[in-house]
Design an enzyme around this catalytic site. Structure first.
Site, PDB file in Angstrom:
ATOM      1  N   ASP A   1      -6.541  -6.261   4.773  1.00  0.00           N
ATOM      2  CA  ASP A   1      -5.981  -4.910   4.638  1.00  0.00           C
ATOM      3  C   ASP A   1      -6.125  -4.164   5.959  1.00  0.00           C
ATOM      4  OD1 ASP A   1      -5.191  -2.414   3.792  1.00  0.00           O
ATOM      5  OD2 ASP A   1      -6.867  -2.115   2.402  1.00  0.00           O
TER       6      ASP A   1
ATOM      7  N   SER B   1       0.836  -1.207   0.000  1.00  0.00           N
ATOM      8  CA  SER B   1       0.000   0.000   0.000  1.00  0.00           C
ATOM      9  C   SER B   1       0.867   1.252   0.000  1.00  0.00           C
ATOM     10  CB  SER B   1      -0.915   0.013   1.227  1.00  0.00           C
ATOM     11  OG  SER B   1      -1.447   1.311   1.380  1.00  0.00           O
TER      12      SER B   1
ATOM     13  N   MET C   1     -11.581  -5.846   5.515  1.00  0.00           N
ATOM     14  CA  MET C   1     -10.826  -4.801   6.217  1.00  0.00           C
ATOM     15  C   MET C   1     -10.534  -5.284   7.633  1.00  0.00           C
ATOM     16  SD  MET C   1     -10.279  -2.373   4.100  1.00  0.00           S
ATOM     17  CE  MET C   1      -9.392  -1.368   5.290  1.00  0.00           C
TER      18      MET C   1
ATOM     19  N   HIS D   1      -8.082   0.379  -4.415  1.00  0.00           N
ATOM     20  CA  HIS D   1      -9.090   0.231  -3.356  1.00  0.00           C
ATOM     21  C   HIS D   1      -9.834   1.548  -3.214  1.00  0.00           C
ATOM     22  CE1 HIS D   1      -9.694  -0.402   1.304  1.00  0.00           C
ATOM     23  NE2 HIS D   1     -10.830  -0.318   0.654  1.00  0.00           N
TER      24      HIS D   1
ATOM     25  N   ASP E   1      -4.750   3.287  -2.310  1.00  0.00           N
ATOM     26  CA  ASP E   1      -5.891   3.614  -1.453  1.00  0.00           C
ATOM     27  C   ASP E   1      -6.465   4.967  -1.823  1.00  0.00           C
ATOM     28  OD1 ASP E   1      -6.156   1.441   0.471  1.00  0.00           O
ATOM     29  OD2 ASP E   1      -4.143   1.998   1.126  1.00  0.00           O
TER      30      ASP E   1
ATOM     31  N   HIS F   1      -0.866  -1.565  -4.086  1.00  0.00           N
ATOM     32  CA  HIS F   1      -2.202  -1.229  -3.587  1.00  0.00           C
ATOM     33  C   HIS F   1      -2.342   0.289  -3.498  1.00  0.00           C
ATOM     34  CE1 HIS F   1      -5.792  -2.337  -1.122  1.00  0.00           C
ATOM     35  NE2 HIS F   1      -5.504  -1.260  -0.403  1.00  0.00           N
TER      36      HIS F   1
ATOM     37  N   MET G   1     -12.309   3.958  -1.558  1.00  0.00           N
ATOM     38  CA  MET G   1     -13.073   4.275  -0.339  1.00  0.00           C
ATOM     39  C   MET G   1     -13.733   5.615  -0.600  1.00  0.00           C
ATOM     40  SD  MET G   1     -10.082   3.076   2.284  1.00  0.00           S
ATOM     41  CE  MET G   1      -8.836   3.152   0.999  1.00  0.00           C
TER      42      MET G   1
ATOM     43  N   MET H   1      -9.262   7.783  -1.179  1.00  0.00           N
ATOM     44  CA  MET H   1     -10.178   8.259  -0.123  1.00  0.00           C
ATOM     45  C   MET H   1     -10.692   9.647  -0.483  1.00  0.00           C
ATOM     46  SD  MET H   1      -7.849   7.275   3.154  1.00  0.00           S
ATOM     47  CE  MET H   1      -7.073   5.669   3.314  1.00  0.00           C
TER      48      MET H   1
HETATM   49  C1  DX5 Z   1      -6.743   1.788   5.231  1.00  0.00           C
HETATM   50  C2  DX5 Z   1      -6.156   1.375   3.896  1.00  0.00           C
HETATM   51  C3  DX5 Z   1      -4.996   0.449   3.978  1.00  0.00           C
HETATM   52  C4  DX5 Z   1      -3.771   0.944   4.658  1.00  0.00           C
HETATM   53  C5  DX5 Z   1      -2.892  -0.230   5.004  1.00  0.00           C
HETATM   54  O1  DX5 Z   1      -7.868   2.552   5.011  1.00  0.00           O
HETATM   55  O2  DX5 Z   1      -7.151   0.712   3.116  1.00  0.00           O
HETATM   56  O3  DX5 Z   1      -4.660  -0.069   2.710  1.00  0.00           O
HETATM   57  O4  DX5 Z   1      -2.987   1.815   3.919  1.00  0.00           O
HETATM   58  O5  DX5 Z   1      -2.769  -0.210   6.296  1.00  0.00           O
HETATM   59  P1  DX5 Z   1      -1.397  -0.430   7.091  1.00  0.00           P
HETATM   60  O6  DX5 Z   1      -0.629   0.824   7.014  1.00  0.00           O
HETATM   61  O7  DX5 Z   1      -1.947  -0.729   8.446  1.00  0.00           O
HETATM   62  O8  DX5 Z   1      -0.695  -1.599   6.475  1.00  0.00           O
HETATM   63 ZN    ZN Z   2      -6.571  -0.404   1.231  1.00  0.00          ZN
END
Ligand code: DX5
Ligand code: ZN
Length: 220
Positions: free
Chosen positions: A176, A9, A138, A67, A36, A34, A69, A38
């Site tokens: 994740d 990630s 999650m 991913h 993320d 990955h 969100m 948001m």
């Molecule tokens: C959280 C994200 C994760 C995050 C991974 O909302 O979806 O992908 O970056 O988490 P850690 O840093 O805990 O590996």
């Molecule tokens: Zn994620």
């Protein structure tokens, strides 16, 4: 059982040298990248969009595991596919037309994934488990990297494993949030096969290569 994979990630990468971090993660043997996304509505944080997916696409040939969100993911699927996403995962929560969303992701030649928050039960997957290539459980509440793993989610990983076998669907089982060399084996035993890790890879005291090695060793 599929071979275990690591999806790095980039939420925890250093964006001042994203290219170097990505290349190091790739050389260390991570399998997917990955991303993320948001929007400050679906989760209480804002991160990155299609532009960063495009940037990653220019740096690496590894699969880009996006991913989302965000509210109204349908409005952005074309943009993420055009930016070079290979996999697009969307949350089941708050999406009354999740079936259509998953169909649309596949129509864009991306592999669809479905994501469940810690508060969402496995049974909500029943009608769509056959449509997806990946089920993401999650293991923290989404929104931030570096949070502590929630052990209560382990039962759900096993339950989804049983549901997949029953329905003869064989989506990848992904976890994740809070994945470290200590928590990864717990999720592996429960049936997870794709491990997202951000903080444990990009903020490791001994660097990215040692971090990825530690995760791999923990799989055994
Ligand atoms: C959280 C994200 C994760 C995050 C991974 O909302 O979806 O992908 O970056 O988490 P850690 O840093 O805990 O590996
Ligand atoms: Zn994620």
């Amino acid at each position: 059982m599929p071979t275990p994979l690591i999806s790095a990630s980039i939420l925890s990468a250093n964006f001042a040298h994203l290219e170097a971090d990505l290349r190091q993660a790739e050389q260390a043997g991570v399998d997917w990248i990955h991303v993320d996304v948001m929007d400050g509505h679906f989760v209480p944080n804002i991160s990155m969009g299609p532009m960063i997916v495009e940037t990653c696409r220019a740096i690496t040939t590894l699969p880009l595991d996006v991913h989302l969100m965000i509210d109204n993911p349908d409005d952005f699927l074309d943009a993420f596919a055009a930016a070079g996403a290979n996999r697009i995962s969307v949350h089941i929560e708050g999406n009354p037309n999740i079936h259509r969303t998953l169909q649309k992701i596949r129509s864009l030649n991306c592999l669809p994934g479905i994501v469940l928050n810690p508060g969402t039960p496995a049974c909500t997957l029943q009608e769509v488990i056959g449509m997806v290539d990946l089920v993401l459980v999650m293991t923290v509440n989404p929104g931030y990297g570096g949070q502590a793993f929630l052990p209560d989610t382990l039962g759900k990983i096993s339950e989804i494993q049983r549901m997949s076998q029953k329905s003869q669907a064989s989506p990848w089982s992904q976890v994740d949030g809070g994945i470290t060399p200590r928590t990864l084996p717990l999720t592996y035993s429960a049936g997870a096969r794709v491990f997202v890790a951000g903080n444990a890879i990009f903020n490791h005291d001994d660097g990215i290569t040692a971090a990825v090695r530690a995760l791999k060793v923990s799989i055994g």
